[in-house]
Design a protein around this motif. Structure first.
Motif, PDB file in Angstrom:
ATOM      1  N   PRO A  79      38.505  35.001  27.092  1.00 18.04           N
ATOM      2  CA  PRO A  79      38.420  36.679  26.525  1.00 18.04           C
ATOM      3  C   PRO A  79      39.499  36.930  27.415  1.00 18.04           C
ATOM      4  O   PRO A  79      40.174  36.290  28.038  1.00 18.04           O
ATOM      5  N   ILE A  80      40.170  38.379  26.816  1.00 18.52           N
ATOM      6  CA  ILE A  80      41.222  39.002  27.505  1.00 18.52           C
ATOM      7  C   ILE A  80      40.671  40.320  28.950  1.00 18.52           C
ATOM      8  O   ILE A  80      39.707  40.883  28.410  1.00 18.52           O
ATOM      9  N   VAL A  81      40.830  39.674  29.665  1.00 14.79           N
ATOM     10  CA  VAL A  81      40.245  40.569  31.405  1.00 14.79           C
ATOM     11  C   VAL A  81      41.103  41.429  31.977  1.00 14.79           C
ATOM     12  O   VAL A  81      42.641  41.300  31.877  1.00 14.79           O
ATOM     13  N   ILE A  82      39.864  43.002  31.315  1.00 14.49           N
ATOM     14  CA  ILE A  82      40.800  43.773  31.852  1.00 14.49           C
ATOM     15  C   ILE A  82      40.541  45.010  32.746  1.00 14.49           C
ATOM     16  O   ILE A  82      38.928  44.654  32.892  1.00 14.49           O
ATOM     17  N   SER A  83      40.900  45.889  33.442  1.00 16.59           N
ATOM     18  CA  SER A  83      40.176  47.199  34.270  1.00 16.59           C
ATOM     19  C   SER A  83      41.311  48.511  34.071  1.00 16.59           C
ATOM     20  O   SER A  83      42.686  48.440  34.105  1.00 16.59           O
ATOM     21  N   VAL A  84      40.367  49.205  32.422  1.00 18.43           N
ATOM     22  CA  VAL A  84      41.132  50.239  32.453  1.00 18.43           C
ATOM     23  C   VAL A  84      41.351  51.201  33.791  1.00 18.43           C
ATOM     24  O   VAL A  84      42.396  51.754  33.535  1.00 18.43           O
ATOM     25  N   ARG A  96      34.109  36.663  37.552  1.00 24.14           N
ATOM     26  CA  ARG A  96      35.198  36.475  36.445  1.00 24.14           C
ATOM     27  C   ARG A  96      35.465  35.585  35.950  1.00 24.14           C
ATOM     28  O   ARG A  96      35.663  35.345  34.410  1.00 24.14           O
ATOM     29  N   GLN A  97      35.683  34.598  36.742  1.00 21.60           N
ATOM     30  CA  GLN A  97      36.585  32.801  36.767  1.00 21.60           C
ATOM     31  C   GLN A  97      35.137  32.234  36.162  1.00 21.60           C
ATOM     32  O   GLN A  97      35.190  31.884  34.299  1.00 21.60           O
ATOM     33  N   ASP A  98      33.873  32.783  35.811  1.00 21.14           N
ATOM     34  CA  ASP A  98      32.245  31.764  35.277  1.00 21.14           C
ATOM     35  C   ASP A  98      32.601  32.337  34.060  1.00 21.14           C
ATOM     36  O   ASP A  98      31.991  32.028  33.562  1.00 21.14           O
ATOM     37  N   TRP A  99      32.604  33.998  34.042  1.00 22.91           N
ATOM     38  CA  TRP A  99      32.779  34.370  32.823  1.00 22.91           C
ATOM     39  C   TRP A  99      34.021  33.564  31.516  1.00 22.91           C
ATOM     40  O   TRP A  99      33.084  33.393  30.630  1.00 22.91           O
ATOM     41  N   CYS A 119      37.515  41.205  24.257  1.00 27.16           N
ATOM     42  CA  CYS A 119      38.122  41.700  25.366  1.00 27.16           C
ATOM     43  C   CYS A 119      37.012  42.396  26.504  1.00 27.16           C
ATOM     44  O   CYS A 119      36.293  42.809  26.095  1.00 27.16           O
ATOM     45  N   LEU A 120      37.151  41.947  27.782  1.00 25.44           N
ATOM     46  CA  LEU A 120      35.940  42.074  28.400  1.00 25.44           C
ATOM     47  C   LEU A 120      36.379  43.129  29.551  1.00 25.44           C
ATOM     48  O   LEU A 120      37.982  43.440  29.908  1.00 25.44           O
ATOM     49  N   ASN A 121      35.857  44.389  30.058  1.00 31.68           N
ATOM     50  CA  ASN A 121      36.685  45.932  30.640  1.00 31.68           C
ATOM     51  C   ASN A 121      35.888  45.608  32.086  1.00 31.68           C
ATOM     52  O   ASN A 121      34.499  44.947  32.241  1.00 31.68           O
ATOM     53  N   ALA A 168      26.073  45.965  32.238  1.00 31.67           N
ATOM     54  CA  ALA A 168      25.401  43.851  33.169  1.00 31.67           C
ATOM     55  C   ALA A 168      25.975  43.529  31.858  1.00 31.67           C
ATOM     56  O   ALA A 168      25.394  43.657  31.047  1.00 31.67           O
ATOM     57  N   LEU A 169      27.090  42.106  31.611  1.00 29.40           N
ATOM     58  CA  LEU A 169      27.426  42.138  29.893  1.00 29.40           C
ATOM     59  C   LEU A 169      26.032  41.220  29.691  1.00 29.40           C
ATOM     60  O   LEU A 169      25.152  40.031  30.687  1.00 29.40           O
TER      61      LEU A 169
END
Ligand code: GDP
Ligand code: ZN
Length: 358
Positions: A158-163, A144-147, A132-134, A109-110
């Protein structure tokens, strides 16, 4: 021509490139991509004695001029090092442009306080800091939007990603184009997965000189630069795992974008305001990370007091960058340092043997 000059044929045309790995008297230099014939190739180089005599030592990230002595075997000598625009001590990387802090939106958890600490540590290097948030696949669109909104308020959209789902990887590659980026973040956030996604296998093979600097899950822990298909370079290191606040109370405010922004548009009554309880302070207020600032300020005060009682400690923790700015370097976990030395020793020693055999 000097008597001992090795410049006997056209193979000695000086070339310019970037050092991507170093060990003892050897380094690997990646020639700039636009050079005819050898553009993008790796040259195994000795670091000429002349450089050491004048106190210059090429480290990873350095821009160097090399003379090539063996066209076919891709071997040469470093004859000059260009001035550096930045210098990190731990990990030792020259000319890094940015620190990319990687955190996960979930699992783990963040934790805003931990993130804040990492951000301050990253800011203390003087490099550009990006976030960068993975693992975006593990949270809802609303979360996601809240963060994103919250962290944008902090000054880090942040740059939001899902590897795992391949989301945002190409955008990140483009963002890191033409730069040297140092990754940081604690374990479990997906840094290794991300590095593998950014550097496809074919590319790793190119960057390894016939497989000798092989790279994998357990061999990533030495400082080495990897080239992304888009041309950006990544220092794949564990970065700082347990960031401590190791700066003075005077320096700390400069590591918060929110404070920089407030001080750009207003002045506190006292020029040496610590932004704690002084009257007419433009920094104190209702912004989210103000509580973090106060927390870190207490650490910074303690750190400075410790420094004053142990003057030698300062020398081991501080250095000046080429811009004259003080830097507090991320420390490598000692276990990584051991693996690092071992791995690079093995790989480059093998190459050096070959070099000497011929
Ligand atoms: P590192 O310790 O930061 O290098 O993290 P790893 O790359 O080893 O990843 C830690 C765990 O997170 C592994 O189990 C990965 O499979 C998982 N992981 C990495 N990226 C993602 C992602 O985008 N989504 C999800 N759900 N899991 C991920
Ligand atoms: Zn103030």
């Amino acid at each position: 021509m000097p008597q001992n000059s090795p410049a006997t044929d056209s193979n000695f045309t000086p070339l310019v490139g970037t050092v991507i790995a170093v060990q003892a008297n050897f380094c690997q230099v990646q020639i700039d991509p636009d050079v005819p014939m050898v553009g993008g190739k790796l040259i195994l180089c000795t670091r000429r004695a002349r450089l050491q005599k004048i106190g210059i030592s090429a480290i990873v990230g350095d821009r160097v001029t090399i003379a090539q002595i063996d066209w076919q075997g891709l071997k040469g000598v470093v004859i000059d090092v260009f001035p550096r625009h930045s210098l990190l001590d731990r990990p030792p990387v020259a000319n890094a442009d940015r620190i990319l802090l990687v955190f996960a939106l979930a699992e783990p958890a963040l934790d805003p306080f931990l993130l804040s600490k990492f951000l301050v540590k990253a800011e203390s290097t003087g490099l550009q800091v990006s976030l960068c948030l993975n693992k975006s696949d593990l949270v809802t669109a609303v979360e996601r939007q809240d963060w994103c909104d919250r962290l944008s308020e902090w000054g880090y959209p942040p740059i939001v990603i899902s590897v795992e789902q391949g989301v945002g990887i190409q955008e990140l590659q483009r963002e890191l184009d033409r730069q040297i980026t140092v990754f940081a973040g604690h374990s479990g956030v997906g840094k290794s997965s991300l590095t593998n996604a950014l550097i496809p296998d074919s590319n790793i093979r190119v960057a390894t000189v016939s497989g000798k600097l092989s790279r994998g899950r357990h061999t990533t822990r030495h400082v080495q630069l990897f080239t992304m298909p888009t041309g950006g370079l990544i220092a794949d290191t564990p970065g700082f795992n347990q960031p401590d606040i190791a700066c003075t109370p005077t320096e700390l405010p400069g590591y918060f974008p929110e404070i920089r922004q407030r001080l750009a548009v207003g002045n506190c009554q006292f020029s040496n305001c610590t932004h704690r309880d002084e009257p007419n302070c433009v920094v104190r207020g209702e912004w989210e990370r103000y509580a973090h600032y106060l927390d870190f300020l207490a650490d910074a005060i303690a750190w400075e007091q410790q420094l004053q009682s142990q003057p030698k400690l300062e020398n081991s923790l501080k250095q000046k960058s080429s811009t004259g700015k003080k830097q507090y370097e991320p420390k490598l976990d000692s276990k990584y340092r051991q693996i690092s030395r071992h791995t690079i020793l093995q790989s480059l020693a093998e190459l050096a043997d070959e070099f000497e055999d011929e």
